[in-house]
Design an enzyme around this catalytic site. Sequence first.
Site, short mmCIF file in Angstrom:
data_model
loop_
_atom_site.label_atom_id
_atom_site.label_comp_id
_atom_site.label_asym_id
_atom_site.label_seq_id
_atom_site.Cartn_x
_atom_site.Cartn_y
_atom_site.Cartn_z
N CYS A 109 -51.28 45.44 -111.56
CA CYS A 109 -52.62 44.79 -111.38
C CYS A 109 -52.70 44.97 -109.97
O CYS A 109 -54.02 45.06 -109.65
CB CYS A 109 -51.98 43.37 -111.90
SG CYS A 109 -51.07 42.33 -111.16
N ASP A 309 -60.63 41.50 -113.98
CA ASP A 309 -59.35 41.24 -113.74
C ASP A 309 -58.89 42.31 -115.05
O ASP A 309 -59.54 43.14 -115.91
CB ASP A 309 -59.16 40.08 -115.93
CG ASP A 309 -57.89 40.06 -116.03
OD1 ASP A 309 -56.71 40.35 -115.64
OD2 ASP A 309 -57.76 38.75 -116.70
N HIS A 311 -55.71 43.59 -116.54
CA HIS A 311 -55.03 44.10 -117.13
C HIS A 311 -55.51 44.07 -118.70
O HIS A 311 -55.18 43.88 -119.59
CB HIS A 311 -54.72 41.99 -116.90
CG HIS A 311 -54.08 42.11 -115.79
ND1 HIS A 311 -53.86 41.00 -115.15
CD2 HIS A 311 -52.34 41.58 -115.25
CE1 HIS A 311 -53.71 40.85 -114.03
NE2 HIS A 311 -52.56 40.89 -114.18
#
Length: 492
Positions: A109, A309, A311
């Site tokens: 990440c 993000d 993810h």
Amino acid sequence: MLSIFPLAAEKFHQILNFYLEPLELMSGEVQQGVGMVETSLTSEPPFCDTFERISIDTFPIWALGKKISKEDGIDAMKKYMTSRFWFTYRRDFSPIGGTGPSTDQYWGCMLRCAQMLLGEVLLRRHIGRHFEWDIEKTSDVYEKILQMFFDEKDALYSIHQIAQMGVSEGKEVSEWFGPNTAAQVIKKLTIFDDWSNIAVHVALDNILVKQDALTMATTYPSDDAVKLIMENGLVEKHCTSSIPANGTEWRPLLLMIPLRLGLTSINDCYLPAIQEFFKLPQCVGIIGGKPNLAHYFVGIAGTKLFYLDPHYCRPKTSKFFVEKEQQQSSGDSTPEKVEKIDDNGFHELEDLEPLPSQTSDVYTKMNDSTYHCQMMQWMEYDSIDPSLALALFCETREEFENLCGELQKTTLASSNPPMFEFLEKRPKYLPKFEPYTGVSMKIEMKEFDDIGAANSKIDDDFEVLDVSVEDVETGVEADDVAEDGDSEIVEK
């Protein structure tokens, strides 16, 4: 119970492929939604926990130096965020290093956040500030930038190169990064990007020294330093280029300032400074996140921070080739798909063709929709992890001088204590600053902790999560509490 989630996700994906093939024909939002459901099934943060309906009652919004007023509306902010590069987990790419992982899910990440930040810098460097993305129209320059981040071993800013360069920072492939490690890796990789010719200065110990930044912006690394980075970072030879001799010419400067703004949670006193930071024209965002999850922050409205993000896991990018003559004869501006190159095999990477020019017989139309997020996310300021890194980009010497003035006048003055210290010159009690240390090839990497540091040991100690009262009373050092500060922002 948790052990069944990866299997469930795999079956879910198979069912979707059966009913919804080809997957490329689905709308962008549907594709993103599918990826988010898969993510939730593999114990990543569920979509419902990270996305909320946007209800902003505080204007203006400041996004990477751009002001979005109430009259512009929230849709303007959504469009702005969609135009930023969005790099997420990928799967089925060639194994890193030939035998390593073929996906960065669960560990990559912060590496993806570093890609997003660097992507924004390259857009500004080669196209201009506040780039607006159009899915129907791309330029050669845009495609060249995006290809530099493809998940291929010969792409300079690929997950392969970033992960392997992390080895020179003491990180094994598939080991989590913290903000400081990400900054150091960016600094080393940009050395080999002669097209962009960017200098990266990482300000350490919460101190930004103007004189040091100026030195970095007018200095090139020595041949010995470059060779050492190549060998220990496992940089592919075809990614390298000739390094110009030292001179006084200004190079576009990326400033990275790793900070820790609290012990276990971010201190409220720094909120005004963060708000002022996003107003700076030179702002290119923050890499940080919340405990166990890294994010790339691009804007703020009151106490709400907007972020991208990483993810969500997707397959490796494919390329689509069409004959220009077919496109021109039909008069259709939308390329017709002729062949899909999946490149799942490691050996096929050797056969990838470079991006054709406008006069080429073959035109490359890359499917870049998965590199732009069509949904907007935000979190409250008090949810952010205190370990983060600020990023500022100065294209010219004049921009740098203006930045120094604004930092002292507004950004740092808006919080007490200031987020970091700004000094015109390096104090005499600190070692001499050396932007790129020329070293012997025989020196081991453990003795070469930081290319741009002032000959002092660098680590991420500022990221130590917590020191208990009992530890303090018994005299336990921070290094004994946490062996590596990068443990702050990691995957579960």
